[in-house]
Design a protein around this motif. Structure first.
Motif, PDB file in Angstrom:
ATOM      1  N   ARG A  22      -5.887   9.105  -2.280  1.00  0.00           N
ATOM      2  CA  ARG A  22      -5.340   7.810  -2.697  1.00  0.00           C
ATOM      3  C   ARG A  22      -4.614   7.107  -1.543  1.00  0.00           C
ATOM      4  N   ASP A  23      -4.898   7.487  -0.315  1.00  0.00           N
ATOM      5  CA  ASP A  23      -4.208   6.895   0.820  1.00  0.00           C
ATOM      6  C   ASP A  23      -4.573   5.417   0.933  1.00  0.00           C
ATOM      7  N   GLY A  24      -3.560   4.545   0.911  1.00  0.00           N
ATOM      8  CA  GLY A  24      -3.786   3.115   0.988  1.00  0.00           C
ATOM      9  C   GLY A  24      -3.883   2.420  -0.351  1.00  0.00           C
ATOM     10  N   VAL A  25      -3.750   3.156  -1.442  1.00  0.00           N
ATOM     11  CA  VAL A  25      -3.826   2.557  -2.768  1.00  0.00           C
ATOM     12  C   VAL A  25      -2.611   1.672  -2.997  1.00  0.00           C
ATOM     13  N   PRO A  60       9.329   6.137   7.357  1.00  0.00           N
ATOM     14  CA  PRO A  60       8.344   6.218   8.443  1.00  0.00           C
ATOM     15  C   PRO A  60       7.102   7.023   8.072  1.00  0.00           C
ATOM     16  N   TYR A  61       7.248   8.047   7.237  1.00  0.00           N
ATOM     17  CA  TYR A  61       6.085   8.840   6.848  1.00  0.00           C
ATOM     18  C   TYR A  61       5.103   8.003   6.029  1.00  0.00           C
ATOM     19  N   CYS A  62       5.628   7.036   5.280  1.00  0.00           N
ATOM     20  CA  CYS A  62       4.772   6.178   4.463  1.00  0.00           C
ATOM     21  C   CYS A  62       4.151   5.041   5.268  1.00  0.00           C
ATOM     22  N   GLY A  75       8.834  -4.448   2.444  1.00  0.00           N
ATOM     23  CA  GLY A  75       7.554  -4.098   1.841  1.00  0.00           C
ATOM     24  C   GLY A  75       6.363  -4.667   2.575  1.00  0.00           C
ATOM     25  N   SER A  76       6.610  -5.588   3.527  1.00  0.00           N
ATOM     26  CA  SER A  76       5.525  -6.166   4.326  1.00  0.00           C
ATOM     27  C   SER A  76       5.605  -5.742   5.783  1.00  0.00           C
ATOM     28  N   GLN A 127       0.848  -1.185   0.000  1.00  0.00           N
ATOM     29  CA  GLN A 127       0.000   0.000   0.000  1.00  0.00           C
ATOM     30  C   GLN A 127       0.885   1.237   0.000  1.00  0.00           C
ATOM     31  N   SER A 128       0.407   2.281  -0.672  1.00  0.00           N
ATOM     32  CA  SER A 128       1.102   3.566  -0.664  1.00  0.00           C
ATOM     33  C   SER A 128       0.279   4.554   0.157  1.00  0.00           C
ATOM     34  N   HIS A 129       0.967   5.386   0.911  1.00  0.00           N
ATOM     35  CA  HIS A 129       0.267   6.297   1.813  1.00  0.00           C
ATOM     36  C   HIS A 129       0.759   7.734   1.634  1.00  0.00           C
ATOM     37  N   GLY A 130      -0.050   8.650   2.125  1.00  0.00           N
ATOM     38  CA  GLY A 130       0.336  10.051   2.133  1.00  0.00           C
ATOM     39  C   GLY A 130      -0.093  10.836   0.913  1.00  0.00           C
ATOM     40  N   PHE A 131      -0.911  10.246   0.034  1.00  0.00           N
ATOM     41  CA  PHE A 131      -1.400  10.943  -1.160  1.00  0.00           C
ATOM     42  C   PHE A 131      -2.904  11.148  -0.964  1.00  0.00           C
TER      43      PHE A 131
END
Length: 302
Positions: free
Chosen positions: A50-53, A133-135, A126-127, A43-47
Motif C-alpha cells: 500500500r505504499d503511496g496510497v 521522516p520515515y513517512c 501535508g504537502s 500519500q501514506s508510505h511504509g505499508f
C-alpha cells in the motif's frame, strides 16, 4: 443487542481488529467519527503493498474488506461516553444519544496533534511540511529542508533527517532547543542553526519556498519537518481508569490489554511513536487476538 466487542475508532488499528474479530465470528460494532488525523496527508508510505496510497483510499479498501463479514457492523458516529455496566460489560453512548452495549471495548481512537502557531504552517502541512521522516523523507531527499522542533527532539530530528538531505536548517523557533555541544556538532556537519522565532512559512499551493524569521531575514527552503505536540484524541482511557504512560498513552500488554479488565487499546492511542499505518494495523491485530482469547475463555467455561 449485546456485542462481543465495540471498537471505538475506524483507523488502521480499529479496522484491522474488526477484520480479525469478524473472521473469528465475533459480533463487532465499529464506531468512528470519520475525522482522521491524517486527512491532510496526500500519500501514506511504509505499508507493504500500500505504499503511496492516499488515506481515503486506504480507509475505503479497509472498510470494504471488513464489510465482507456479516457479524461486523460499521457506523459513522461520534462517541461521547464509555462506562462499565454492572454486569461485566460496557455501555457506549454516541453524540445522538444512541446506546450500545458490549462485553469488551477496544479503544483505537488515535492521536491529535497540536502544531506550533506559525502563520503559513497549516497551508503547507501535508504537502511540503511533514512530521515523520520515515513517512515522507524519501520524497524530500536532497532538497533544502527546514527542521522545526524543541528540546532534545530538535537534535534528534536533525541527526535523523541528515540521512535524507545534507542541506538542512535547524530552527528552535525561539525556544531553548540546543546545548552548545549539540549546536557545535551540527555546525561541524554543515547544518545551519537558527534560534530566533519563525515569523511565517511562505510558498504557493502547499509548496514551501521560504522560511521568514522575526528579524525579517529569510531562508529559501523546499520542504521540511515540524514536530507537533502529540495528545490523546479521546479521554476515554483516562475516564475508564486505565493506566497511562508519561505521554498520556494507554499502557497495554502485548495483546492490547489495559489495566482495566475488558478494556483494550491499540494503535496510536497506546503507542505515540512510531506512528505508522502498518504498526497501528499490527497492534489492532494483536488486540483482536487478545479480545478473542478472553471471550473464548469466558464462554467456554461459562
Amino acid at each position: 443487542m449485546l456485542h462481543d466487542c465495540i471498537i471505538i475508532g475506524g483507523g488502521p488499528a480499529g479496522l484491522n481488529a474488526a477484520l480479525l474479530l469478524g473472521r473469528a465470528r465475533r459480533s463487532v460494532l465499529v464506531l468512528d467519527g470519520d475525522a482522521p488525523r491524517n486527512a491532510v496527508t496526500r500519500q501514506s508510505h511504509g505499508f507493504l503493498t500500500r505504499d503511496g496510497v492516499t488515506p481515503g483510499q486506504f480507509r475505503d479498501i479497509a472498510r470494504a474488506e471488513v464489510a465482507r463479514y456479516p457479524s461486523v457492523e460499521q457506523r459513522k458516529a461520534e462517541v461521547t461516553n464509555v462506562r462499565p455496566t454492572g454486569a461485566a460489560g460496557f455501555v457506549v453512548i454516541t453524540a445522538d444519544g444512541s446506546r450500545f452495549e458490549a462485553r469488551k471495548v477496544l479503544l483505537a481512537t488515535g492521536l491529535k496533534e497540536s502544531l506550533p502557531a506559525i502563520p503559513g504552517l497549516r497551508e503547507h502541512y501535508g504537502s511540503s511540511l511533514f512530521n515523520c521522516p520515515y513517512c515522507d523523507g524519501w520524497e524530500l531527499r536532497d532538497l533544502p529542508l527546514v527542521i522545526v522542533s524543541a528540546g532534545e527532539q530538535l537534535f534528534h530530528m536533525a541527526k535523523l533527517v541528515y540521512n535524507w538531505s545534507r542541506d538542512l536548517l535547524v530552527c528552535a523557533n525561539g525556544t531553548p532547543g540546543l546545548t552548545a555541544e549539540q549546536r557545535s556538532a551540527l555546525e561541524r556537519k554543515g547544518i545551519a542553526v537558527q534560534l530566533q522565532p519563525i515569523q511565517a512559512f511562505a510558498g504557493a499551493e502547499g509548496q514551501l519556498q521560504r522560511v521568514v524569521f522575526a528579524d525579517g531575514t529569510h531562508s529559501e527552503r523546499r520542504g521540511g519537518f515540524v514536530t507537533p505536540l502529540w495528545l490523546p484524541a479521546s479521554p476515554f482511557g483516562r475516564e475508564l481508569g486505565c493506566e497511562l504512560d508519561v505521554m498520556g498513552g494507554i499502557v497495554t500488554d502485548g495483546f492490547g490489554r489495559t489495566s482495566v479488565p475488558g478494556v483494550f487499546a491499540a494503535g496510536d492511542a497506546s503507542v505515540f511513536a512510531p506512528s505508522q499505518l502498518v504498526i497501528a494495523a499490527a497492534a489492532g491485530g494483536r488486540a483482536a487476538i487478545g479480545i478473542n482469547g478472553q471471550l473464548t475463555e469466558e464462554s467456554f467455561f461459562a
